[in-house]
Design an enzyme around this catalytic site. Structure first.
Site, short mmCIF file in Angstrom:
data_model
loop_
_atom_site.label_atom_id
_atom_site.label_comp_id
_atom_site.label_asym_id
_atom_site.label_seq_id
_atom_site.Cartn_x
_atom_site.Cartn_y
_atom_site.Cartn_z
N GLU A 111 0.85 -1.20 0.00
CA GLU A 111 0.00 0.00 0.00
C GLU A 111 0.88 1.23 0.00
O GLU A 111 2.05 1.16 0.38
CB GLU A 111 -0.83 0.05 1.30
CG GLU A 111 -1.79 -1.06 1.44
CD GLU A 111 -2.38 -1.13 2.84
OE1 GLU A 111 -2.27 -0.14 3.59
OE2 GLU A 111 -2.94 -2.17 3.16
N LYS A 113 2.10 4.66 1.64
CA LYS A 113 2.15 5.21 2.98
C LYS A 113 1.76 6.68 2.88
O LYS A 113 2.51 7.51 2.37
CB LYS A 113 3.55 5.06 3.57
CG LYS A 113 3.64 5.45 5.03
CD LYS A 113 4.96 5.00 5.62
CE LYS A 113 5.03 5.21 7.11
NZ LYS A 113 4.88 6.59 7.52
N ASP A 115 0.98 10.43 3.92
CA ASP A 115 1.67 11.31 4.85
C ASP A 115 0.73 12.38 5.39
O ASP A 115 0.70 13.50 4.91
CB ASP A 115 2.87 11.95 4.13
CG ASP A 115 3.84 12.57 5.11
OD1 ASP A 115 3.72 12.30 6.32
OD2 ASP A 115 4.72 13.32 4.67
N TYR A 237 -6.78 0.05 7.68
CA TYR A 237 -6.57 -1.01 8.69
C TYR A 237 -7.84 -1.20 9.51
O TYR A 237 -8.30 -0.27 10.16
CB TYR A 237 -5.40 -0.57 9.58
CG TYR A 237 -4.93 -1.57 10.60
CD1 TYR A 237 -5.10 -2.95 10.43
CD2 TYR A 237 -4.27 -1.13 11.74
CE1 TYR A 237 -4.64 -3.84 11.37
CE2 TYR A 237 -3.79 -2.02 12.69
CZ TYR A 237 -3.98 -3.38 12.50
OH TYR A 237 -3.51 -4.26 13.44
N LYS A 323 10.57 3.75 3.24
CA LYS A 323 10.46 5.20 3.07
C LYS A 323 11.13 5.64 1.77
O LYS A 323 12.27 5.24 1.50
CB LYS A 323 11.14 5.91 4.24
CG LYS A 323 10.53 5.57 5.59
CD LYS A 323 9.36 6.45 5.90
CE LYS A 323 9.88 7.72 6.53
NZ LYS A 323 8.92 8.37 7.41
N CYS A 417 19.65 46.91 7.49
CA CYS A 417 18.57 46.57 6.57
C CYS A 417 18.99 46.82 5.12
O CYS A 417 19.45 47.92 4.78
CB CYS A 417 17.33 47.41 6.90
SG CYS A 417 15.98 47.14 5.74
N CYS A 420 16.69 49.85 3.69
CA CYS A 420 16.69 51.24 4.17
C CYS A 420 17.94 51.58 4.99
O CYS A 420 18.09 52.71 5.44
CB CYS A 420 15.42 51.51 4.98
SG CYS A 420 15.41 50.68 6.56
N CYS A 435 14.09 44.74 11.06
CA CYS A 435 14.41 46.13 10.78
C CYS A 435 13.39 46.96 11.54
O CYS A 435 12.19 46.84 11.32
CB CYS A 435 14.30 46.41 9.28
SG CYS A 435 14.24 48.17 8.94
N CYS A 441 10.68 52.15 5.97
CA CYS A 441 11.32 51.08 5.20
C CYS A 441 10.34 50.60 4.11
O CYS A 441 9.26 50.11 4.44
CB CYS A 441 11.71 49.97 6.16
SG CYS A 441 12.53 48.59 5.37
S1 IVH Z 1 -0.70 0.50 8.88
C1 IVH Z 1 0.25 -1.45 12.98
N1 IVH Z 1 -0.91 1.54 6.49
O1 IVH Z 1 2.22 5.34 9.08
C2 IVH Z 1 0.27 -0.85 11.63
N2 IVH Z 1 -0.05 2.91 8.23
O2 IVH Z 1 4.50 4.41 11.20
C3 IVH Z 1 -0.66 0.27 11.52
N3 IVH Z 1 0.44 5.23 7.55
O3 IVH Z 1 0.85 5.66 12.27
C4 IVH Z 1 -0.39 1.19 10.41
N4 IVH Z 1 -0.17 5.00 5.44
O4 IVH Z 1 -0.21 7.00 10.40
C5 IVH Z 1 -0.54 1.74 7.77
N5 IVH Z 1 -1.20 2.34 4.33
C6 IVH Z 1 -0.84 2.55 5.59
C7 IVH Z 1 -0.35 3.79 6.04
C8 IVH Z 1 0.04 3.94 7.38
C9 IVH Z 1 0.30 5.83 6.36
C10 IVH Z 1 0.98 5.88 8.75
C11 IVH Z 1 0.14 5.71 9.98
C12 IVH Z 1 0.99 5.05 11.01
C13 IVH Z 1 2.37 5.26 10.47
C14 IVH Z 1 3.23 4.05 10.82
#
Ligand code: IVH
Length: 683
Positions: A111, A113, A115, A237, A323, A417, A420, A435, A441
């Site tokens: 999946e 991740k 942000d 989840y 990451k 500055c 000025c 300043c 200014c």
């Molecule tokens: S699963 C026990 N799936 O990443 C596992 N987390 O460091 C539960 N996050 O706190 C997390 N996308 O905020 C999962 N597809 C994804 C995610 C995800 C972002 C974030 C989440 C979590 C952190 C894990």
């Protein structure tokens, strides 16, 4: 069930379905106009029949405007984090570890991740009952009222079969009575950029990235403000006793059928090679997504296998994050220039040999302040690393000091500055240099004008940053007051300005003479005097004259006015230029005192009283009631405590609030009783 109730329930279901198609599936079924019409119909019915109030009704998406204090809630299952990996070898290690521990075939779900900020949602009998932030993992803040405003989070789950048959690829699965689903609340890039533009215009601090913006928004005290921020959410989840499937991917599929927004990027992989291909594909493809992602999450698909693998103290053994590398580029520092902001703050900017970074050419990077420059030990000609990360402006993250020229000149922060020539000051404990030459200014003068005309201040139509710059450069406006002496001929002669736009500006300037005193005060752009502080000062002191005469001590005796605000005000009014400016603005006819009529209507009936508003009302909106409380000297707060004087209780007050009020012995007044109370004191 009465006819009305049936009608209300049918409308809610219909609107929920339209919302789902619009926000989650991005496939609208009807026009916005038709939607609004149905929504208005439901609003009307709910208003006339408050006994059928439901916090999960589609009418509640706009959020209430009462402030709330968050209560802490313990998570049923702790919210753990994930172990991180940064390269393919580490991903392979994870895969092989799992293979060895399970010693059986297994699948890995890949999946994105996301942000943003994580959220736990609790559903009971198909209804959202609670939304809690991650907090410290053990307990988080109850942010349900804010989360209800996020359109992609279903308040009521899809239960009716007709909705399931409309999406034929969703299996028809029974919804567990109680379950938890976790996901990420996100602010899409576009919303983030617009929000920052607006904040810049209002001189409010910018959010560094969409993650900070999302977590800041979800913790706002006022749900109706949250509703305006257009947050999104992906769920990833599901937890509970009776889950709909025995695989993670099966649970996500079911969740999608219930109405949750599940990413299309979820993929079940059978081999390590498939996992690697997924990572490679999304490492570039993610740049085309409307929301921020910072990696990939790998999860063992089978729930029994997950259980067998178990957890370490911090994270599951059945999942890991990969990451993405923050994109970096190496280039050369040519020089450092210094920008002067509208409050006089100096921002150092690095000028670089242009370099390609994540699809754009980077020529400049922010250096923030003198301490950052010192920390990097920056020299002219240095080879520096620039990174974009989640931030809008690239930053310098490191220096290759090993290849520095022996005689390279160290970057010294300026002492005067650049605009000025005034000697800069740095207040104790502050990172920024300023300043102090506020009145003369040029960028500060122009900045003050831009602020003065902005929407939340005097709201002058047609006068933007560029026009103000032209007016200043042509000597037509040297301070705020000069704007009111502009003639049509002056404006029409400016580049790109027609007679029509000129007339519009003049008309708008004229009507700004009616803008209430609190906004005039805010418009002056006195340091630390934002909208709220200006309102507070205007409510207490009532006029510019009184404000100008107030001492630091007198100002500090006002609720919420601290020492720095008080000192800033006194320093502002001590300057001759400012006194003259205010006299000129008064002469021009701007509002320099609170409107008489409002003063007459107000009273001290509620002086010293702290009042909580709860429930729904018939004669006034909550906003109006709040304004009435303030007008009569009272204070409106969000939660009931022993300091609450009384509760202004409408229909359908929540049972938890009623119980707390009874426990603490806080009296309750009906809307009518409240209105008589302020009327009596007004005669
Ligand atoms: S699963 C026990 N799936 O990443 C596992 N987390 O460091 C539960 N996050 O706190 C997390 N996308 O905020 C999962 N597809 C994804 C995610 C995800 C972002 C974030 C989440 C979590 C952190 C894990």
């Amino acid at each position: 069930m009465t006819n009305i109730e049936q009608q209300i329930l049918a409308l809610r279901e219909q609107l929920n379905n339209y919302n789902y198609h619009y926000y989650v599936l991005s496939q609208p079924l009807i026009s916005d106009f038709e939607f609004d019409k149905l929504l208005a119909e439901l609003q009307q019915l709910e208003k006339e029949n408050p006994q059928f109030f439901d916090p999960n009704s589609p009418t509640q998406r706009v959020g209430s405007d009462i402030n709330q204090n968050f209560t802490q809630v313990k998570h049923q299952y702790p919210m753990l984090s994930l172990g991180n990996t940064y390269n393919e070898a580490e991903v392979a290690d994870f895969y092989n570890r799992v293979a060895k521990a399970l010693n059986a075939p297994f699948e890995i779900v890949c999946e994105l991740k996301y942000d943003g900020t994580s959220i736990s949602l609790i559903y009971e009998n198909g209804e959202l009952v609670r939304a809690v932030t991650r907090g410290d993992g053990e307990k988080g803040d109850d942010v349900t009222a804010n989360v209800r405003t996020i359109r992609t989070i279903p308040l009521t789950l899809n239960t009716s079969t007709h909705r399931l048959t409309e999406s034929p690829n969703h299996p028809c699965i029974e919804i567990p009575d109680k379950f938890e689903i976790r996901g990420e609340i996100l602010m899409p890039w576009k919303v983030f950029e617009d929000l920052n533009k607006e904040r810049e215009a209002q001189e409010e601090p910018l959010f560094a990235n969409p993650r900070n913006a999302a977590s800041g928004t979800i913790k706002l005290q006022n749900p109706s403000e949250v509703a305006k921020r257009k947050l999104d959410a992906y769920l990833y989840y599901m937890l509970g006793e009776n889950l709909p499937a025995n695989t993670h991917s099966g649970c996500l599929q079911a969740a999608s059928a219930y109405g949750f927004k599940i990413s299309d990027a979820v993929k079940v992989c059978k081999t390590l090679q498939e996992v690697m291909d997924y990572i490679k594909y999304w490492d570039t493809e993610r740049k085309n997504l409307p929301v921020a992602t910072d990696g990939i999450v790998l999860k063992v698909n089978d729930l029994t296998q997950q259980k067998n693998l178990g957890y370490t103290a911090k994270s599951p053994r059945w999942a890991i994050a990969y990451k993405f590398q923050a994109e970096k580029a190496l280039t050369t520092l040519l020089s450092v220039s210094y920008q002067v902001g509208r409050t006089g703050a100096i921002t150092p900017v690095a000028n670089l040999v242009p370099v390609q970074l994540s699809g754009t050419v980077v020529k400049r990077a922010s250096l923030h302040n003198a301490d950052i420059i010192e920390g990097l030990d920056l020299h002219i000609g240095d080879k520096v690393y620039v990174e974009k990360g989640g931030e809008i402006i690239p930053k310098i993250t490191g220096v290759e000091a090993s290849i520095r020229d022996l005689f390279a000149e160290k970057v010294q922060f300026i002492t005067h500055c650049p605009e000025c020539g005034t000697a800069l000051v740095r207040d104790e404990g502050e990172a920024a240099h300023y300043c102090p030459n506020e009145a003369h200014c040029p960028p500060q003068i122009k900045g003050k004008m831009v602020h003065f005309v902005s929407r939340k201040a005097m709201n002058i139509d047609g006068l933007g940053e560029e026009t103000i710059d032209l007016l200043y450069r042509n000597g037509l406006a040297r301070n705020i007051a000069d704007l009111y002496s502009l003639k049509l001929i002056d404006l029409s002669l400016l580049e790109r300005m027609g007679e029509k736009s000129g007339r519009r500006i003049l008309k708008s300037l004229e009507s700004s003479k009616q803008v209430p005193f609190a906004r005039v005060l805010f418009a002056l752009g006195i340091r630390y005097v934002g909208e709220t502080v200006a309102k507070r000062l205007s409510a207490k002191l009532k006029s510019m004259e009184a404000l100008m005469q107030a001492s630091v001590e007198e100002l500090m005796s006002i609720d919420e006015i601290g020492e720095s605000i008080a000192q800033s005000l006194v320093a502002y009014f001590a300057q001759e230029e400012n006194k003259k400016l205010i006299a000129d603005l008064q002469e021009i006819g701007l509002q320099m005192a609170v409107d008489e009529q409002m003063q007459v209507a107000g009273s001290e009936a509620l002086k010293g009283k702290t009042i909580v508003i709860s429930g729904t009302f018939t004669q006034h909106s909550r906003d109006e009631l709040k304004a009435l409380i303030e007008l009569h000297g009272g204070k409106n707060t969000g939660s009931i405590s022993k300091n609450t004087s009384f509760i202004l209780a409408g229909e359908n007050m929540g049972p938890a609030k009623a119980e707390k009020a009874a426990q603490l012995g806080v009296p309750m007044l009906s809307e009518q009783e409240f209105l008589s109370l302020i009327e009596q004191n007004n005669v």
